[in-house]
Motif scaffolding. Structure first.
Motif, PDB file in Angstrom:
ATOM      1  N   PHE A   7       0.829  -1.202   0.000  1.00  0.00           N
ATOM      2  CA  PHE A   7       0.000   0.000   0.000  1.00  0.00           C
ATOM      3  C   PHE A   7       0.869   1.259   0.000  1.00  0.00           C
ATOM      4  CE2 PHE A   7      -1.776   3.303   2.801  1.00  0.00           C
ATOM      5  CZ  PHE A   7      -2.947   3.628   2.144  1.00  0.00           C
ATOM      6  N   CYS A   8       1.941   1.259   0.788  1.00  0.00           N
ATOM      7  CA  CYS A   8       2.796   2.447   0.919  1.00  0.00           C
ATOM      8  C   CYS A   8       3.573   2.746  -0.361  1.00  0.00           C
ATOM      9  CB  CYS A   8       3.763   2.278   2.087  1.00  0.00           C
ATOM     10  SG  CYS A   8       2.977   2.357   3.700  1.00  0.00           S
ATOM     11  N   VAL A   9       3.834   1.721  -1.154  1.00  0.00           N
ATOM     12  CA  VAL A   9       4.493   1.963  -2.436  1.00  0.00           C
ATOM     13  C   VAL A   9       3.617   2.861  -3.296  1.00  0.00           C
ATOM     14  CG1 VAL A   9       5.371   0.905  -4.563  1.00  0.00           C
ATOM     15  CG2 VAL A   9       5.765  -0.210  -2.358  1.00  0.00           C
ATOM     16  N   ASP A  10       2.335   2.575  -3.342  1.00  0.00           N
ATOM     17  CA  ASP A  10       1.411   3.364  -4.153  1.00  0.00           C
ATOM     18  C   ASP A  10       1.014   4.667  -3.465  1.00  0.00           C
ATOM     19  OD1 ASP A  10       1.401   1.320  -6.061  1.00  0.00           O
ATOM     20  OD2 ASP A  10      -0.241   0.276  -5.054  1.00  0.00           O
ATOM     21  N   LYS A  11       0.796   4.613  -2.160  1.00  0.00           N
ATOM     22  CA  LYS A  11       0.295   5.776  -1.427  1.00  0.00           C
ATOM     23  C   LYS A  11       1.348   6.878  -1.335  1.00  0.00           C
ATOM     24  CE  LYS A  11      -2.339   8.057   1.599  1.00  0.00           C
ATOM     25  NZ  LYS A  11      -3.644   8.666   1.276  1.00  0.00           N
ATOM     26  N   PHE A  12       2.568   6.503  -0.974  1.00  0.00           N
ATOM     27  CA  PHE A  12       3.596   7.493  -0.708  1.00  0.00           C
ATOM     28  C   PHE A  12       4.721   7.513  -1.744  1.00  0.00           C
ATOM     29  CE2 PHE A  12       2.079   6.164   3.629  1.00  0.00           C
ATOM     30  CZ  PHE A  12       1.327   7.311   3.867  1.00  0.00           C
ATOM     31  N   GLY A  13       4.722   6.534  -2.651  1.00  0.00           N
ATOM     32  CA  GLY A  13       5.782   6.479  -3.651  1.00  0.00           C
ATOM     33  C   GLY A  13       7.118   6.009  -3.108  1.00  0.00           C
ATOM     34  N   PHE A  14       7.098   5.221  -2.031  1.00  0.00           N
ATOM     35  CA  PHE A  14       8.347   4.701  -1.463  1.00  0.00           C
ATOM     36  C   PHE A  14       8.762   3.446  -2.234  1.00  0.00           C
ATOM     37  CE2 PHE A  14       6.854   6.456   2.911  1.00  0.00           C
ATOM     38  CZ  PHE A  14       7.188   7.746   2.509  1.00  0.00           C
ATOM     39  N   THR A  15       9.446   3.634  -3.335  1.00  0.00           N
ATOM     40  CA  THR A  15       9.801   2.515  -4.209  1.00  0.00           C
ATOM     41  C   THR A  15      10.800   1.561  -3.560  1.00  0.00           C
ATOM     42  OG1 THR A  15      11.487   3.917  -5.245  1.00  0.00           O
ATOM     43  CG2 THR A  15       9.324   3.810  -6.306  1.00  0.00           C
ATOM     44  N   ALA A  16      11.544   2.036  -2.560  1.00  0.00           N
ATOM     45  CA  ALA A  16      12.496   1.158  -1.866  1.00  0.00           C
ATOM     46  C   ALA A  16      11.782  -0.017  -1.213  1.00  0.00           C
ATOM     47  CB  ALA A  16      13.261   1.954  -0.807  1.00  0.00           C
ATOM     48  N   LEU A  17      10.489   0.116  -0.980  1.00  0.00           N
ATOM     49  CA  LEU A  17       9.732  -0.943  -0.312  1.00  0.00           C
ATOM     50  C   LEU A  17       9.525  -2.160  -1.201  1.00  0.00           C
ATOM     51  CD1 LEU A  17       7.008   1.256   1.430  1.00  0.00           C
ATOM     52  CD2 LEU A  17       8.952   0.142   2.525  1.00  0.00           C
ATOM     53  N   LYS A  18       9.630  -1.992  -2.504  1.00  0.00           N
ATOM     54  CA  LYS A  18       9.428  -3.129  -3.405  1.00  0.00           C
ATOM     55  C   LYS A  18      10.429  -4.234  -3.120  1.00  0.00           C
ATOM     56  CE  LYS A  18       7.477  -0.379  -7.205  1.00  0.00           C
ATOM     57  NZ  LYS A  18       7.641   0.061  -8.612  1.00  0.00           N
ATOM     58  N   GLU A  19      11.687  -3.858  -2.964  1.00  0.00           N
ATOM     59  CA  GLU A  19      12.719  -4.848  -2.676  1.00  0.00           C
ATOM     60  C   GLU A  19      12.557  -5.408  -1.267  1.00  0.00           C
ATOM     61  OE1 GLU A  19      17.627  -5.154  -2.656  1.00  0.00           O
ATOM     62  OE2 GLU A  19      16.621  -3.419  -3.557  1.00  0.00           O
ATOM     63  N   ILE A  20      12.137  -4.558  -0.334  1.00  0.00           N
ATOM     64  CA  ILE A  20      11.915  -5.011   1.043  1.00  0.00           C
ATOM     65  C   ILE A  20      10.790  -6.031   1.090  1.00  0.00           C
ATOM     66  CG2 ILE A  20      11.111  -4.238   3.318  1.00  0.00           C
ATOM     67  CD1 ILE A  20      12.610  -1.589   2.746  1.00  0.00           C
ATOM     68  N   TYR A  21       9.737  -5.800   0.293  1.00  0.00           N
ATOM     69  CA  TYR A  21       8.600  -6.720   0.264  1.00  0.00           C
ATOM     70  C   TYR A  21       9.013  -8.099  -0.236  1.00  0.00           C
ATOM     71  CZ  TYR A  21       4.096  -8.709  -1.040  1.00  0.00           C
ATOM     72  OH  TYR A  21       3.019  -9.539  -1.170  1.00  0.00           O
ATOM     73  N   ASP A  22       9.885  -8.142  -1.215  1.00  0.00           N
ATOM     74  CA  ASP A  22      10.281  -9.412  -1.822  1.00  0.00           C
ATOM     75  C   ASP A  22      11.314 -10.180  -1.003  1.00  0.00           C
ATOM     76  OD1 ASP A  22       8.602  -9.004  -4.003  1.00  0.00           O
ATOM     77  OD2 ASP A  22      10.131  -7.928  -5.138  1.00  0.00           O
ATOM     78  N   ALA A  23      11.987  -9.519  -0.071  1.00  0.00           N
ATOM     79  CA  ALA A  23      13.059 -10.161   0.682  1.00  0.00           C
ATOM     80  C   ALA A  23      12.498 -11.050   1.790  1.00  0.00           C
ATOM     81  CB  ALA A  23      13.979  -9.111   1.281  1.00  0.00           C
ATOM     82  N   PRO A  24      13.110 -12.219   2.036  1.00  0.00           N
ATOM     83  CA  PRO A  24      12.657 -13.062   3.144  1.00  0.00           C
ATOM     84  C   PRO A  24      13.008 -12.421   4.483  1.00  0.00           C
ATOM     85  CG  PRO A  24      14.651 -13.963   2.167  1.00  0.00           C
ATOM     86  CD  PRO A  24      14.234 -12.831   1.290  1.00  0.00           C
ATOM     87  N   PRO A  25      12.086 -12.431   5.459  1.00  0.00           N
ATOM     88  CA  PRO A  25      12.392 -11.857   6.772  1.00  0.00           C
ATOM     89  C   PRO A  25      13.571 -12.568   7.428  1.00  0.00           C
ATOM     90  CG  PRO A  25      10.041 -12.280   6.533  1.00  0.00           C
ATOM     91  CD  PRO A  25      10.717 -12.939   5.370  1.00  0.00           C
ATOM     92  N   THR A  26      14.490 -11.787   7.996  1.00  0.00           N
ATOM     93  CA  THR A  26      15.666 -12.365   8.636  1.00  0.00           C
ATOM     94  C   THR A  26      16.142 -11.481   9.772  1.00  0.00           C
ATOM     95  OG1 THR A  26      17.990 -13.011   8.323  1.00  0.00           O
ATOM     96  CG2 THR A  26      17.150 -11.252   6.906  1.00  0.00           C
ATOM     97  N   ALA A  27      16.674 -12.115  10.828  1.00  0.00           N
ATOM     98  CA  ALA A  27      17.218 -11.365  11.962  1.00  0.00           C
ATOM     99  C   ALA A  27      18.652 -10.921  11.706  1.00  0.00           C
ATOM    100  CB  ALA A  27      17.170 -12.229  13.226  1.00  0.00           C
ATOM    101  N   GLU A  28      19.356 -11.569  10.770  1.00  0.00           N
ATOM    102  CA  GLU A  28      20.762 -11.268  10.448  1.00  0.00           C
ATOM    103  C   GLU A  28      21.630 -11.263  11.715  1.00  0.00           C
ATOM    104  OE1 GLU A  28      21.333  -9.025   6.291  1.00  0.00           O
ATOM    105  OE2 GLU A  28      20.932  -7.671   7.961  1.00  0.00           O
ATOM    106  N   LEU A  29      21.525 -12.334  12.477  1.00  0.00           N
ATOM    107  CA  LEU A  29      22.326 -12.461  13.693  1.00  0.00           C
ATOM    108  C   LEU A  29      23.350 -13.583  13.605  1.00  0.00           C
ATOM    109  CD1 LEU A  29      19.463 -11.968  16.333  1.00  0.00           C
ATOM    110  CD2 LEU A  29      21.218 -10.306  15.679  1.00  0.00           C
ATOM    111  N   GLU A  30      23.253 -14.404  12.546  1.00  0.00           N
ATOM    112  CA  GLU A  30      24.224 -15.467  12.339  1.00  0.00           C
ATOM    113  C   GLU A  30      25.128 -15.098  11.174  1.00  0.00           C
ATOM    114  OE1 GLU A  30      22.759 -19.452  12.170  1.00  0.00           O
ATOM    115  OE2 GLU A  30      21.120 -19.060  13.554  1.00  0.00           O
ATOM    116  N   PRO A  31      26.331 -15.708  11.092  1.00  0.00           N
ATOM    117  CA  PRO A  31      27.277 -15.360  10.027  1.00  0.00           C
ATOM    118  C   PRO A  31      26.678 -15.550   8.637  1.00  0.00           C
ATOM    119  CG  PRO A  31      28.374 -16.635  11.728  1.00  0.00           C
ATOM    120  CD  PRO A  31      26.913 -16.658  12.061  1.00  0.00           C
TER     121      PRO A  31
END
Length: 718
Positions: A553-577
């Motif tokens: 919704f925010c991609v269309d509402k606010f034009g935050f195109t950076a969210l497209k890549e965030i949406y496609d990425a798998p959620p991760t804590a990035e705490l392991e090597p």
């Protein structure tokens, strides 16, 4: 003889224990109602003291100050020549009641106590109040001297009565009475009540608005009549947000819809309606007439006052309106944003600090702050003086006028990417791009030095060096090394929040925002006292599924195109090597369950009241096309082990915006213990017996555990 009446209902942004501010907003609403020629003004539940006073209701001071406000209202010239209906706590015969006080021209007409109390979910009304248990009975209430000296009355009617004016009859309900199976408006309508009022303190949750709307619509469609609904608005000082949405309906049609999300402190809705429309509507139902003819009547309090005027024939008739609903994505965008604004402007702080990881959760939190900036700028553009005053005070500049949301974000919003050697350039870049598009003051720091220092202290004492699992370490070592990173991020977040404005030569500090979602809290997939620990959390009551839809919704509402890549990425804590510079850890793999499954578990656990066995019995049917009974059993057991192991974390959850009815928020919304027998021996044995029975009667291919289930069932949890 007049027949058209102009009525007013209000949404006020009241604040618990803010008697000064609350009384000013009440007076302002009455003044607006009079300017719109209203003869009756209805306010929200407990509007004098604020709904969320909670254990302050035990204090005599709360009752005293409420009466002091009532005395001021009675004497004000603003309240003359209009029937005023306000809410406050009143003690009658040493019993505390949640009451409506209806007054006209320095005379109290009726004190009407609430007859159905809400005592589930977010509500604990029976902790402080007693419901009035004498239907259609009134008693004499002896007024305090400070009120009696103004009104000249020693006693006034107290109880379940209706108000008769020269031209109509008015009946009161308070919040829960609309929701209860035996709503008061049914009997009142049969006794000739033509105008129903409901003063409410109804909180927001996702997808709830339609229930409230349907209740009002069905009440007037079935009974006929005019229904005024007044609901509180804003953050009353706690986790819940009251979303306004006041309304006026007649005979099953809405004529006025109030704002559901607004930064205005006072909103007054009025409608001019024809009483003859109510009478002709009811005259079409013979069954209603038969029931009314044999009904035991209500006590009537007489008011020598007319809501209508003799020359009202030329007043315009009402026109029905189609109710406008917000989508869930819009609700997420507006509700938490309004809540954040109230919290910020009333806390005396200078803005927000957010650890921005470049994932769905922290990015959603950032977008909610951005949405808040849009709402604030829109309110300033619309000429809202209070919002502009608050903005200038927050930024410390008496001449500041925000030109756009991005400029405002640069003054009140600081984001920080906290990298370790386990962080990827991909997430760093995503966080940077989103921060630039929102306009936040963004920083990127490296935390490895701090991590090494803390581990070095442990090594100096024990003479052993903990290692990650990929380097040959045990699960305990692996978990501890992840948690060190997570907890140090919390320490650094508070350091930067407290001193960033100081470093810029500005007064005040920043509120630290958390960004753990409701599903992770339910599962306990978080480190205790990590950067999920914060001052407030705008997404703590929202599911991962809804947050993903919100990101789109925010991609269309606010034009935050950076969210497209965030949406496609798998959620991760990035705490392991990392594995050759790439992310090797994902949240769903660590948890041993998907976010979609977590939402299902949460609804069954909280909303359907399911324990392990009943949850298993439901899911063998829900998942019959994808899982065997044995596989369902494995999933259910794994959830309950994880839930019970991590339940202690709910005692330290960051105060979160309430949005979802399966919130695990401890001691507020979810009253369960935090020490469990994690083996659930009796319950799991009942499941095993059922699986054996099903296996004997049906052919099932496999009973192996899903490959994604971790052996210790923990992830970064302790």
């Amino acid at each position: 003889m007049g027949r058209k009446v102009t009525l007013a209902t209000c949404s006020l942004n009241q604040w618990a224990m803010d008697f000064e501010g609350n009384s000013k907003r009440i007076l302002e609403s009455i003044e607006i109602a009079k300017k719109k020629n209203a003869a009756y003004r209805l306010g929200s539940e407990l509007e004098i003291c604020g709904y969320g006073c909670y254990d302050h209701f035990y204090e005599g001071d709360t009752l005293l100050h409420s009466f002091e406000v009532l005395a001021m209202l009675l004497q004000s010239p603003v309240t003359q020549d209009i029937i005023c209906d306000v809410g406050m706590p009143i003690m009658h015969k040493n019993v505390l009641y949640n009451c409506r006080v209806i007054f006209l021209n320095k005379k109290i007409l009726l004190i009407r106590p609430k007859m159905q109390l809400c005592n589930d979910g977010n509500y604990r009304e029976e902790r402080w109040f007693t419901r009035w248990m004498k239907p259609k009975q009134v008693e004499e209430y002896f007024l305090p001297r400070m009120i009696s000296s103004i009104t000249g009355q020693k006693t006034v009617p107290f109880g379940d009565a209706v108000l008769s004016t020269r031209d109509t009859c008015i009946g009161s309900e308070t919040c829960e009475e609309l929701w209860a199976p035996s709503s008061s408006h049914i009997a009142q309508s049969l006794d000739g009540v033509e105008i129903f009022t409901n003063a409410s303190g109804s909180h927001f949750s996702l997808r709830k608005a339609y229930v409230r709307v349907d209740l009002v619509k069905s009440a007037t469609a079935k009974c006929g009549g005019i229904y005024l609904f007044a609901n509180q608005m804003g953050c009353d000082g706690d986790r819940v947000y009251y979303d306004g949405c006041s309304m006026i309906a007649i005979n099953g049609s809405f004529v006025v819809q109030g704002s559901q999300f607004s930064l205005d402190e006072v909103e007054v809705l009025t409608a001019t309606l024809d009483l003859e429309d109510v009478r002709s509507y009811r005259g079409n139902f013979a069954s209603r007439a038969r029931a009314a003819a044999q009904l035991e009547p209500y006590p009537r309090v007489m008011a020598d006052f007319s809501l209508s005027k003799d020359d009202d024939i030329f007043l315009p008739s009402y026109e029905p309106v189609e109710w406008r609903y917000h989508s869930p994505e819009e609700e997420i965008s507006y509700g938490p944003a309004c809540w954040l604004w109230d919290y910020l402007r009333r806390s005396g702080q200078g803005g927000f600090f957010l650890p921005l990881s470049g994932g769905i959760d922290s990015s959603s939190t950032a977008c909610i702050v951005a949405s808040m900036c849009h709402l604030v700028c829109q309110a300033v553009d619309n000429g809202n003086p209070q919002v502009l005053t608050d903005v200038r005070r927050i930024v410390g500049d008496p001449d500041f006028i925000p030109q756009n949301p991005k400029e405002l974000a640069g003054r009140i919003f600081v984001t920080c990417y906290m990298a370790s050697e386990n962080s990827s350039e991909v997430t760093r870049n995503r966080a940077q791009q989103l921060a630039e598009q929102i306009g936040s003051c963004h920083q990127s720091i490296q935390i490895d030095t701090a991590v090494s220092a803390v581990i070095g202290i442990f090594t100096a004492v024990t003479a052993v060096v903990p290692r990650f699992k990929v380097h040959g370490g045990s699960p305990r070592e692996n978990l501890a090394l992840q948690n060190v990173q997570a907890r140090l991020r919390m320490v650094l977040a508070y350091l930067f929040a407290q001193l960033t404005l100081w470093a810029q030569g500005r007064p005040g500090g920043l509120l630290v925002l958390g960004s753990s979602n409701v599903d992770e809290s339910l599962r306990g997939y978080m480190t205790k006292y990590d950067c999920s620990s914060a001052d407030i959390n705008p997404i703590g009551g929202i599911s991962k599924t809804d947050l993903r839809a919100f990101i789109r919704f925010c991609v269309d509402k606010f034009g935050f195109t950076a969210l497209k890549e965030i949406y496609d990425a798998p959620p991760t804590a990035e705490l392991e090597p990392l594995a050759e510079g790439q992310i090797a850890q994902t949240d769903e793999e660590d948890m041993g369950m998907s976010y979609e499954e977590l939402s299902i578990y949460g609804r069954l656990r909280k909303m359907m009241k399911c324990g392990p066995y009943s949850m298993f019995c439901k899911l063998i049917h829900t998942w019959k096309n994808t899982c065997s009974p044995a596989q369902v059993a494995v999933k259910v057991k794994h959830f309950f082990r994880s839930y019970s192991i991590n339940r202690h974390k709910m005692t330290t959850l960051t105060p979160s915006f309430h949005a979802e009815n399966y919130s695990p928020d401890d001691n507020r919304f979810d009253l369960r213990q935090f020490l469990y027998n994690v083996a659930w021996t009796w319950q799991f044995r009942a499941i095993d017996k059922q699986v054996d029975t099903l296996e004997k009667t049906k052919s099932t291919p496999s009973t192996e555990e899903p490959a994604t289930t971790p052996q210790d069932g923990s992830g970064p949890t302790n």
